[in-house]
Design a protein around this motif. Structure first.
Motif, PDB file in Angstrom:
ATOM      1  N   ARG A 159       0.195  12.273 -10.174  1.00 36.16           N
ATOM      2  CA  ARG A 159       1.435  12.951 -10.548  1.00 36.16           C
ATOM      3  C   ARG A 159       2.583  12.158  -9.943  1.00 36.16           C
ATOM      4  O   ARG A 159       2.661  12.003  -8.723  1.00 36.16           O
ATOM      5  N   LEU A 213      10.855   4.288 -17.336  1.00 35.11           N
ATOM      6  CA  LEU A 213      11.798   5.404 -17.401  1.00 35.11           C
ATOM      7  C   LEU A 213      13.250   4.991 -17.272  1.00 35.11           C
ATOM      8  O   LEU A 213      14.133   5.604 -17.860  1.00 35.11           O
ATOM      9  N   LEU A 247      13.042  10.258  -9.372  1.00 37.60           N
ATOM     10  CA  LEU A 247      14.326  10.930  -9.236  1.00 37.60           C
ATOM     11  C   LEU A 247      15.439   9.897  -9.151  1.00 37.60           C
ATOM     12  O   LEU A 247      15.308   8.897  -8.446  1.00 37.60           O
ATOM     13  N   ILE A 280       4.155  11.943 -15.445  1.00 40.94           N
ATOM     14  CA  ILE A 280       5.413  11.420 -14.908  1.00 40.94           C
ATOM     15  C   ILE A 280       6.512  12.415 -15.231  1.00 40.94           C
ATOM     16  O   ILE A 280       6.763  12.714 -16.407  1.00 40.94           O
ATOM     17  N   ASN A 281       7.139  12.931 -14.188  1.00 40.67           N
ATOM     18  CA  ASN A 281       8.209  13.922 -14.330  1.00 40.67           C
ATOM     19  C   ASN A 281       7.778  15.091 -15.227  1.00 40.67           C
ATOM     20  O   ASN A 281       8.529  15.566 -16.064  1.00 40.67           O
ATOM     21  N   GLU A 290       6.743  11.567  -9.662  1.00 46.39           N
ATOM     22  CA  GLU A 290       8.088  12.116  -9.846  1.00 46.39           C
ATOM     23  C   GLU A 290       9.080  10.995  -9.571  1.00 46.39           C
ATOM     24  O   GLU A 290       9.056  10.392  -8.497  1.00 46.39           O
TER      25      GLU A 290
END
Length: 66
Positions: free
Chosen positions: A56, A25, A60, A5-6, A58
């Protein structure tokens, strides 16, 4: 299961959804976008999209300013 994560590798329980991963998060409910394995996941699909081994993710968040 192992996920990234990130850019940070970590462990999440099997069956973790995108929504659950996002909540680890941030508590933000707007201004957040998520991609899993380079594919954007619409907000409406977060609760029903389960992560799998080696995904994976991400996450934002929009930041105001200039």
């Amino acid at each position: 299961m192992k996920v990234t994560i990130n850019g940070d590798a970590g462990e999440l329980p099997d069956g973790t959804t995108v929504a659950q991963a996002v909540r680890t998060l941030t508590a933000m409910t707007s201004g957040v976008a998520v991609a899993v394995n380079d594919v954007v996941v619409s907000r409406g699909a977060w609760e029903s999209t389960s992560l799998t081994e080696n995904d994976r993710v991400e996450v934002l968040t929009a930041v105001q300013g200039g």
